[in-house]
Design a protein around this motif. Structure first.
Motif, PDB file in Angstrom:
ATOM      1  N   ARG A 285       0.846  -1.188   0.000  1.00 28.46           N
ATOM      2  CA  ARG A 285       0.000   0.000   0.000  1.00 28.46           C
ATOM      3  C   ARG A 285       0.895   1.257   0.000  1.00 28.46           C
ATOM      4  O   ARG A 285       1.823   1.354   0.798  1.00 28.46           O
ATOM      5  N   ASP A 286       0.645   2.151  -0.945  1.00 26.63           N
ATOM      6  CA  ASP A 286       1.390   3.423  -1.058  1.00 26.63           C
ATOM      7  C   ASP A 286       2.886   3.231  -1.316  1.00 26.63           C
ATOM      8  O   ASP A 286       3.697   4.105  -1.007  1.00 26.63           O
ATOM      9  N   LYS A 287       3.261   2.059  -1.825  1.00 28.24           N
ATOM     10  CA  LYS A 287       4.664   1.836  -2.187  1.00 28.24           C
ATOM     11  C   LYS A 287       4.766   1.664  -3.703  1.00 28.24           C
ATOM     12  O   LYS A 287       3.757   1.561  -4.395  1.00 28.24           O
TER      13      LYS A 287
ATOM     14  N   LEU B 165      -3.054  -4.031  -8.467  1.00 27.84           N
ATOM     15  CA  LEU B 165      -2.012  -3.434  -7.617  1.00 27.84           C
ATOM     16  C   LEU B 165      -2.085  -1.905  -7.628  1.00 27.84           C
ATOM     17  O   LEU B 165      -1.813  -1.253  -6.613  1.00 27.84           O
ATOM     18  N   ALA B 166      -2.493  -1.331  -8.771  1.00 25.22           N
ATOM     19  CA  ALA B 166      -2.582   0.131  -8.875  1.00 25.22           C
ATOM     20  C   ALA B 166      -3.618   0.690  -7.901  1.00 25.22           C
ATOM     21  O   ALA B 166      -3.553   1.847  -7.506  1.00 25.22           O
ATOM     22  N   GLY B 167      -4.551  -0.143  -7.479  1.00 24.97           N
ATOM     23  CA  GLY B 167      -5.551   0.274  -6.497  1.00 24.97           C
ATOM     24  C   GLY B 167      -4.968   0.388  -5.090  1.00 24.97           C
ATOM     25  O   GLY B 167      -5.609   0.941  -4.191  1.00 24.97           O
TER      26      GLY B 167
ATOM     27  N   ARG C  45       1.526   3.001  -4.668  1.00 26.18           N
ATOM     28  CA  ARG C  45       1.693   4.392  -5.121  1.00 26.18           C
ATOM     29  C   ARG C  45       1.902   4.407  -6.631  1.00 26.18           C
ATOM     30  O   ARG C  45       1.353   5.227  -7.353  1.00 26.18           O
ATOM     31  N   SER C  46       2.718   3.451  -7.102  1.00 20.31           N
ATOM     32  CA  SER C  46       2.938   3.369  -8.548  1.00 20.31           C
ATOM     33  C   SER C  46       3.201   1.924  -8.950  1.00 20.31           C
ATOM     34  O   SER C  46       3.680   1.119  -8.139  1.00 20.31           O
ATOM     35  N   VAL C  47       2.860   1.628 -10.198  1.00 18.32           N
ATOM     36  CA  VAL C  47       3.128   0.299 -10.758  1.00 18.32           C
ATOM     37  C   VAL C  47       3.901   0.499 -12.060  1.00 18.32           C
ATOM     38  O   VAL C  47       3.453   1.230 -12.939  1.00 18.32           O
ATOM     39  N   THR C  48       5.059  -0.151 -12.139  1.00 14.77           N
ATOM     40  CA  THR C  48       5.836  -0.102 -13.378  1.00 14.77           C
ATOM     41  C   THR C  48       5.799  -1.484 -14.012  1.00 14.77           C
ATOM     42  O   THR C  48       6.225  -2.465 -13.396  1.00 14.77           O
ATOM     43  N   ILE C  49       5.272  -1.540 -15.227  1.00 11.58           N
ATOM     44  CA  ILE C  49       5.236  -2.827 -15.947  1.00 11.58           C
ATOM     45  C   ILE C  49       6.449  -2.869 -16.877  1.00 11.58           C
ATOM     46  O   ILE C  49       6.701  -1.923 -17.622  1.00 11.58           O
ATOM     47  N   VAL C  50       7.176  -3.978 -16.822  1.00 14.43           N
ATOM     48  CA  VAL C  50       8.353  -4.131 -17.685  1.00 14.43           C
ATOM     49  C   VAL C  50       8.076  -5.250 -18.689  1.00 14.43           C
ATOM     50  O   VAL C  50       7.757  -6.377 -18.290  1.00 14.43           O
TER      51      VAL C  50
END
Ligand code: NAP
Length: 310
Positions: free
Chosen positions: A146-148, A166-168, A171-176
């Motif tokens: 949460r918030d990470k 996870l975006a819910g 804080r951020s989601v980076t897809i690679v």
């Protein structure tokens, strides 16, 4: 519960795996009157219990994976199918099923519905940090982030759907992704594009997972064209790079294709009469809850007709 303590020696139908395929097979088999045993070495539901929302199961607009798993389990066991913990080591041509606790059960028919397991990235830092920031289950572990900032590896349906989940929380989601295109269905891709918390890094592969004081601190990525590397700082890493079939227990039967999936005919039967397979573990194109249920029903119904000689 040790399966061997409670199980009998002989059943009409032994089903290995309690995901949607196994539970559908149990429903059809037991409802038709077959003495049915379901063996499972985890919790019932298979991948359903690792899935946040299901919105493509006909007749149910949207449902949590855990709820659908529960509903399927309740229904499957409501016609006297027995359910037992069982870790299956081997199945032989006589349809004897050997469990790791030493017990053996026989089925007049066997349905292998063992599904697939998550493929590893096989990079430094992955196994060491499992449970310390590396997770293969967003639904199970997402709340820890949460918030990470988290990183998801892969561009298939699983990676994208779980990124939205996870975006819910994060804080951020980076897809690679390693190519410049996704493998996932178009409509999921659109949701990714519209989500402000999600960014995508294309044409990169993960090379190592970094940690600080026993917890994930980042991931090193390599550009597939230039071979330049970069570090993305994050607390969580979710690899969703595909699946491999759980077919160790039938290795000796000669029923697998070159990728380890089970080869079956239109009745979901292998080349060995009475040994069937259903769901994600079989060689097929479309791996969905609904196709797993379809396979389970077909296999159980064919087993019923064969056993009863009708
Ligand atoms: P998948 O469709 O095989 O996608 C795997 C992804 O991981 C691909 O983007 C692949 O890249 C990437 N990848 C593989 N190895 C990699 C590596 N070593 N490093 C970096 N990236 C790597 O797997 P999945 O998403 O787990 O889906 C499995 C099956 O279940 C599929 O048939 C899928 O359609 C189905 N499924 C359906 C739904 C749904 O209908 N809602 C949900 C989940 C899963 P490339 O594309 O470059 O190969």
């Amino acid at each position: 519960m040790q399966g061997g303590l409670h199980m009998e020696r002989q059943y009409d139908l032994v089903i290995i795996g309690a995901g949607p395929a196994g539970l559908s097979a149990a429903l059809y088999g037991s409802r038709a009157g077959l003495k049915t045993l379901i063996l499972e070495n985890g919790a019932p539901g298979g991948k359903l219990i690792k899935t946040n929302k299901i919105s493509n199961y006909p007749g149910v607009k949207e449902i949590e994976g855990t709820q659908l798993a529960m509903d399927m389990f309740d229904q499957a066991t409501s016609f006297q199918a027995e359910y037992a913990y069982g870790d299956v080591n081997k199945i032989d041509e006589n349809k004897d099923v050997y469990l790791s606790d030493g017990s053996v059960v026989n089925g007049k028919a066997i349905i292998l519905a063992t599904g697939t397991k998550e493929r590893l990235l096989n990079i430094p830092g992955e196994k060491e940090n499992l449970g310390h920031g590396v997770s293969f289950c967003a639904v199970c572990d997402g709340a820890f982030f949460r918030d990470k900032d988290v990183v998801v590896i892969g561009g298939g349906n699983s990676a994208l759907e779980e990124s939205i989940y996870l975006a819910g929380l994060a804080r951020s989601v980076t897809i690679v992704i390693r190519r410049d295109v996704f493998r996932a269905e178009e409509h999921i891709q659109s949701q990714i594009e519209e989500n402000e918390k999600i960014r995508v890094i294309k044409k990169h592969i993960p090379v190592q997972i970094l940690s600080l004081e026993g917890k994930v601190s980042g991931i090193e990525l390599e550009n597939v064209d230039t071979h330049e590397t970069q570090i993305v700082e994050c607390s969580g890493i979710f690899p969703y790079v595909g699946q491999d079939p759980n077919t160790d227990c039938v290795q000796g039967l000669g029923v697998l294709n070159e990728r380890g999936y089970v080869l079956v005919d239109a009745n979901c039967q292998t080349k060995i009469p009475g040994i069937y397979a259903a769901g994600d573990v079989i060689d097929k194109e479309l791996r969905q809850v609904v196709t797993a249920c379809n396979d389970g029903a077909i296999a159980a119904q064919h087993a019923f007709h064969t056993i009863k000689g009708i």
